[in-house]
Design an enzyme around this catalytic site. Structure first.
Site, PDB file in Angstrom:
ATOM      1  N   LYS A 174     -11.216  -0.173  -6.732  1.00  0.00           N
ATOM      2  CA  LYS A 174     -10.651   0.089  -5.404  1.00  0.00           C
ATOM      3  C   LYS A 174      -9.253   0.677  -5.537  1.00  0.00           C
ATOM      4  O   LYS A 174      -8.356   0.025  -6.079  1.00  0.00           O
ATOM      5  CB  LYS A 174     -10.573  -1.196  -4.573  1.00  0.00           C
ATOM      6  CG  LYS A 174     -10.248  -0.888  -3.106  1.00  0.00           C
ATOM      7  CD  LYS A 174      -9.873  -2.111  -2.304  1.00  0.00           C
ATOM      8  CE  LYS A 174      -8.394  -2.348  -2.256  1.00  0.00           C
ATOM      9  NZ  LYS A 174      -7.607  -1.305  -1.595  1.00  0.00           N
ATOM     10  N   GLU A 249      -0.590  -6.355 -13.837  1.00  0.00           N
ATOM     11  CA  GLU A 249       0.613  -5.527 -14.029  1.00  0.00           C
ATOM     12  C   GLU A 249       1.340  -5.524 -12.691  1.00  0.00           C
ATOM     13  O   GLU A 249       0.889  -4.890 -11.737  1.00  0.00           O
ATOM     14  CB  GLU A 249       0.216  -4.091 -14.418  1.00  0.00           C
ATOM     15  CG  GLU A 249      -0.617  -3.988 -15.681  1.00  0.00           C
ATOM     16  CD  GLU A 249       0.184  -4.287 -16.930  1.00  0.00           C
ATOM     17  OE1 GLU A 249       1.424  -4.183 -16.883  1.00  0.00           O
ATOM     18  OE2 GLU A 249      -0.423  -4.643 -17.951  1.00  0.00           O
ATOM     19  N   CYS A 283       7.047   1.473 -10.846  1.00  0.00           N
ATOM     20  CA  CYS A 283       7.368   0.106 -11.266  1.00  0.00           C
ATOM     21  C   CYS A 283       8.386   0.106 -12.398  1.00  0.00           C
ATOM     22  O   CYS A 283       9.106  -0.867 -12.590  1.00  0.00           O
ATOM     23  CB  CYS A 283       6.097  -0.617 -11.698  1.00  0.00           C
ATOM     24  SG  CYS A 283       5.173   0.319 -12.930  1.00  0.00           S
ATOM     25  N   GLU A 384      12.624  -6.716  -5.446  1.00  0.00           N
ATOM     26  CA  GLU A 384      12.116  -5.372  -5.702  1.00  0.00           C
ATOM     27  C   GLU A 384      12.120  -4.579  -4.403  1.00  0.00           C
ATOM     28  O   GLU A 384      11.423  -4.928  -3.448  1.00  0.00           O
ATOM     29  CB  GLU A 384      10.686  -5.460  -6.263  1.00  0.00           C
ATOM     30  CG  GLU A 384      10.171  -4.110  -6.708  1.00  0.00           C
ATOM     31  CD  GLU A 384       8.710  -4.144  -7.155  1.00  0.00           C
ATOM     32  OE1 GLU A 384       7.915  -4.856  -6.536  1.00  0.00           O
ATOM     33  OE2 GLU A 384       8.395  -3.440  -8.127  1.00  0.00           O
TER      34      GLU A 384
HETATM   35  P1  NDP Z   1      -0.140  -4.346  -3.441  1.00  0.00           P
HETATM   36  O1  NDP Z   1      -0.074  -5.556  -4.270  1.00  0.00           O
HETATM   37  O2  NDP Z   1       0.113  -4.458  -1.989  1.00  0.00           O
HETATM   38  O3  NDP Z   1      -1.539  -3.624  -3.581  1.00  0.00           O
HETATM   39  C1  NDP Z   1      -2.094  -3.221  -4.816  1.00  0.00           C
HETATM   40  C2  NDP Z   1      -3.591  -3.099  -4.658  1.00  0.00           C
HETATM   41  O4  NDP Z   1      -4.146  -4.382  -4.394  1.00  0.00           O
HETATM   42  C3  NDP Z   1      -4.021  -2.217  -3.490  1.00  0.00           C
HETATM   43  O5  NDP Z   1      -5.211  -1.537  -3.823  1.00  0.00           O
HETATM   44  C4  NDP Z   1      -4.266  -3.234  -2.409  1.00  0.00           C
HETATM   45  O6  NDP Z   1      -5.066  -2.748  -1.381  1.00  0.00           O
HETATM   46  C5  NDP Z   1      -4.914  -4.341  -3.205  1.00  0.00           C
HETATM   47  N1  NDP Z   1      -4.907  -5.658  -2.594  1.00  0.00           N
HETATM   48  C6  NDP Z   1      -4.081  -6.169  -1.651  1.00  0.00           C
HETATM   49  N2  NDP Z   1      -4.453  -7.431  -1.327  1.00  0.00           N
HETATM   50  C7  NDP Z   1      -5.530  -7.740  -2.093  1.00  0.00           C
HETATM   51  C8  NDP Z   1      -6.371  -8.885  -2.211  1.00  0.00           C
HETATM   52  N3  NDP Z   1      -6.211  -9.987  -1.461  1.00  0.00           N
HETATM   53  N4  NDP Z   1      -7.378  -8.839  -3.103  1.00  0.00           N
HETATM   54  C9  NDP Z   1      -7.593  -7.747  -3.863  1.00  0.00           C
HETATM   55  N5  NDP Z   1      -6.853  -6.626  -3.762  1.00  0.00           N
HETATM   56  C10 NDP Z   1      -5.818  -6.616  -2.898  1.00  0.00           C
HETATM   57  O7  NDP Z   1       0.871  -3.321  -4.128  1.00  0.00           O
HETATM   58  P2  NDP Z   1       1.270  -1.882  -3.607  1.00  0.00           P
HETATM   59  O8  NDP Z   1       0.061  -1.029  -3.440  1.00  0.00           O
HETATM   60  O9  NDP Z   1       2.205  -2.054  -2.475  1.00  0.00           O
HETATM   61  O10 NDP Z   1       2.021  -1.301  -4.886  1.00  0.00           O
HETATM   62  C11 NDP Z   1       3.363  -1.518  -5.145  1.00  0.00           C
HETATM   63  C12 NDP Z   1       3.557  -2.637  -6.143  1.00  0.00           C
HETATM   64  O11 NDP Z   1       2.869  -2.327  -7.348  1.00  0.00           O
HETATM   65  C13 NDP Z   1       4.997  -2.813  -6.541  1.00  0.00           C
HETATM   66  O12 NDP Z   1       5.323  -4.175  -6.560  1.00  0.00           O
HETATM   67  C14 NDP Z   1       5.053  -2.240  -7.943  1.00  0.00           C
HETATM   68  O13 NDP Z   1       6.080  -2.760  -8.734  1.00  0.00           O
HETATM   69  C15 NDP Z   1       3.720  -2.596  -8.467  1.00  0.00           C
HETATM   70  N6  NDP Z   1       3.372  -1.737  -9.589  1.00  0.00           N
HETATM   71  C16 NDP Z   1       3.347  -2.293 -10.847  1.00  0.00           C
HETATM   72  C17 NDP Z   1       3.090  -1.504 -11.959  1.00  0.00           C
HETATM   73  C18 NDP Z   1       3.012  -2.094 -13.333  1.00  0.00           C
HETATM   74  O14 NDP Z   1       2.441  -1.439 -14.212  1.00  0.00           O
HETATM   75  N7  NDP Z   1       3.525  -3.282 -13.589  1.00  0.00           N
HETATM   76  C19 NDP Z   1       2.869  -0.053 -11.821  1.00  0.00           C
HETATM   77  C20 NDP Z   1       2.905   0.406 -10.456  1.00  0.00           C
HETATM   78  C21 NDP Z   1       3.152  -0.429  -9.387  1.00  0.00           C
HETATM   79  P3  NDP Z   1      -4.375  -2.139  -0.049  1.00  0.00           P
HETATM   80  O15 NDP Z   1      -3.450  -1.065  -0.491  1.00  0.00           O
HETATM   81  O16 NDP Z   1      -5.516  -1.637   0.710  1.00  0.00           O
HETATM   82  O17 NDP Z   1      -3.659  -3.285   0.591  1.00  0.00           O
END
Ligand code: NDP
Length: 480
Positions: A174, A249, A283, A384
């Site tokens: 997803k 991550e 990130c 963050e």
């Molecule tokens: P989110 O945690 O909001 O979402 C990440 C993914 O998880 C999306 O596809 C989201 O769907 C999905 N998701 C949300 N809730 C659930 C759930 N209950 N069960 C399963 N999946 C779920 O993060 P963001 O998209 O806002 O991304 C930004 C964040 O990602 C920042 O904190 C950043 O630091 C981190 N990040 C970390 C990296 C690393 O390598 N450590 C690299 C890049 C980003 P939907 O969008 O539809 O809500």
């Protein structure tokens, strides 16, 4: 209006309940496509397709798997222009960045794991004196879940899918609901590359429903997730009772330690990128900048001047350095930190406001912002923000720099700028982070382990680490 569809069992499918979510173009603030609001039933269909495809895919000879993944890589490259444009429109990032970084890296991810799987082997141990030999089978897990965020959409989506498929798993994936477009386009590429039906299934929809259905599914035995720390903690809670394998991550609040003896010009150029590339929505961005006092005032002046020279504009304009933030709620969240700057004891040195881009008046644009802080425990240096906002603060000694670097709940990455080898070795050893860059930033060799410590996650991706994650080791002991 264009409808994005789920990719299940090699076919494009509308969501069973026929419910749709608006997909915004952040550079103009308008809905430009609709995406499936997938339900548990759609995830179940994807799971069944993946489950049926698993026995054959997991037994497919490595060379054949590798050839298909390499074909996906080359088709991504052939479609670079279309994919880069789609990414820029969907995410708001400059087209130049999508063209030079995001899409080439998505192709490299597939090519890298197409090659890596042919080199991945497991251990054998002779039990000396016992007339026995042990060896390890590295078997694919089965159906795995890959969930990725919106900041580097195809880049991070493929970073998970490629090793999962290479290792012989089948996938229910997803992308973020905010940036679904390139994941949608990937479905067609996979079909053209000859990926068998059901091996990769792409479900679109909300994290709280479609994402939740993936993490809750008892048949999905491993979850590779990149996203926020709060979501990661939630996933860990849901997955733990089912003993799923997890790679998380998560967020970061990375320090940039700048010493007076560094190669100043290179440091300044790279610091502009590590602060504001992709509107600060990486990130790995270094959002806390600590500068040794003798060069603090000079750095402040030069950094402000370079930041003010960045061009904010339409992602599709070739001259744009800073595009739009990904969504209105995210824009407002980032702005709320800027608005709290004074209350947190900070001084805004440059930026701080929304930007009205001509012809794109409803787009989500924000000036790159530098805030001088004096309290390393204030919210601006602890939370963050994930936007084009950095804090700066001076330090007086190596020990103070180390203490400042480690003074957060996160531990993803760090940059150190110094020409003193002893200092860089000492700091690299004691800094609490998964990745330490000395005199550089975001230089990636895909063979290295990638991931964070503390609240930045658990597990490592990259190279053989990813292939180890996506396989189950089994010890076989033969007495002779
Ligand atoms: P989110 O945690 O909001 O979402 C990440 C993914 O998880 C999306 O596809 C989201 O769907 C999905 N998701 C949300 N809730 C659930 C759930 N209950 N069960 C399963 N999946 C779920 O993060 P963001 O998209 O806002 O991304 C930004 C964040 O990602 C920042 O904190 C950043 O630091 C981190 N990040 C970390 C990296 C690393 O390598 N450590 C690299 C890049 C980003 P939907 O969008 O539809 O809500």
């Amino acid at each position: 209006m264009k409808k994005i569809l789920n990719y299940i069992n090699g076919e494009f499918k509308a969501p069973l309940q026929d419910e749709w979510i608006d997909n915004y173009n952040p550079s103009i603030g308008e809905v430009y496509s609709l995406i499936p609001n997938s339900s548990t039933a759609d995830v179940q269909n994807a799971y069944e397709a993946a489950s049926q495809a698993f026995p054959t895919w997991s037994e497919t000879p490595l060379e054949q798997r590798s050839r298909i993944l390499a074909k996906i890589a080359s088709l991504i490259t052939e479609n670079l222009e279309q994919l880069a444009k789609a990414e820029a429109i969907d995410n708001g990032k400059p087209l130049s960045l999508a063209t030079s970084v995001d899409i080439p890296r998505a192709s490299t991810n597939f090519q890298f794991f197409a090659d890596a799987i042919t080199q991945f082997s497991s251990e054998a141990h002779e039990s000396t004196g016992l007339n026995a030999i042990n060896f390890t089978l590295r078997q694919p897990i089965g159906v795995v879940g890959c969930i990725s965020p919106w900041n580097l959409p195809l880049y991070l989506f493929s970073w998970k899918i490629a090793p999962a498929l290479a290792a012989g798993n089948t996938v229910v994936a997803k992308p973020s609901e905010v940036t679904p477009m390139t994941a949608y386009l990937l479905g067609d590429i996979c079909t053209k590359a000859g990926l068998p039906k059901g091996v990769l299934n792409i479900i679109h929809g909300l994290g709280s429903t479609a994402g939740q259905a993936i993490i809750e599914h008892s048949g999905i035995k491993a979850i590779s997730f990149t996203g926020g720390t709060t979501t990661g903690a939630h996933i860990a809670r849901v997955a733990a009772p089912m003993f799923k394998k997890l790679s998380l991550e998560l967020g970061g609040k990375n320090p940039n330690l700048i010493f007076a003896d560094c190669d100043y010009d290179t440091m300044l150029d790279v610091t502009i990128k590590s602060s504001f590339a992709n509107q600060g929505q990486i990130c790995l961005c270094n959002s806390r900048i600590y500068i040794e006092r003798p060069i603090y005032e000079k750095f402040k002046k030069d950094f402000i001047a370079k930041t003010k020279a960045l061009k904010i504009g339409s992602p599709l304009d070739n001259n744009t350095n800073i595009g739009a933030l990904v969504s209105k709620p995210h824009l407002e969240k980032v702005k709320s930190y800027i608005d709290a700057a004074e209350q947190e004891g900070g001084t805004i040195l440059c930026g701080g406001d929304y930007v009205n881009v001509k012809g794109h008046e409803n787009g989500y644009y924000l000036q790159p912002t530098i805030i001088e802080v004096n309290d390393p425990n204030c919210r601006l240096t602890q939370e963050e923000i994930f936007g084009p906002v950095v804090t700066i603060m001076p330090f007086d000694s190596d020990d103070e720099a180390l203490a400042l670097a480690n003074n957060v709940r996160y531990g993803l990455s760090c940059s150190i700028w110094t020409n003193n080898l002893n200092r860089s070795m000492h700091l690299a050893k004691y800094i609490q982070a998964g990745i330490v860059w000395v005199n550089t930033w975001m230089m990636r060799d895909l063979r290295t382990a990638f991931g964070g410590t503390k609240d930045s996650g658990v597990g490592r991706e990259g190279g053989f680490e990813a292939l180890r994650f996506f396989t189950e080791p089994k010890n076989v002991c033969i007495k002779y």
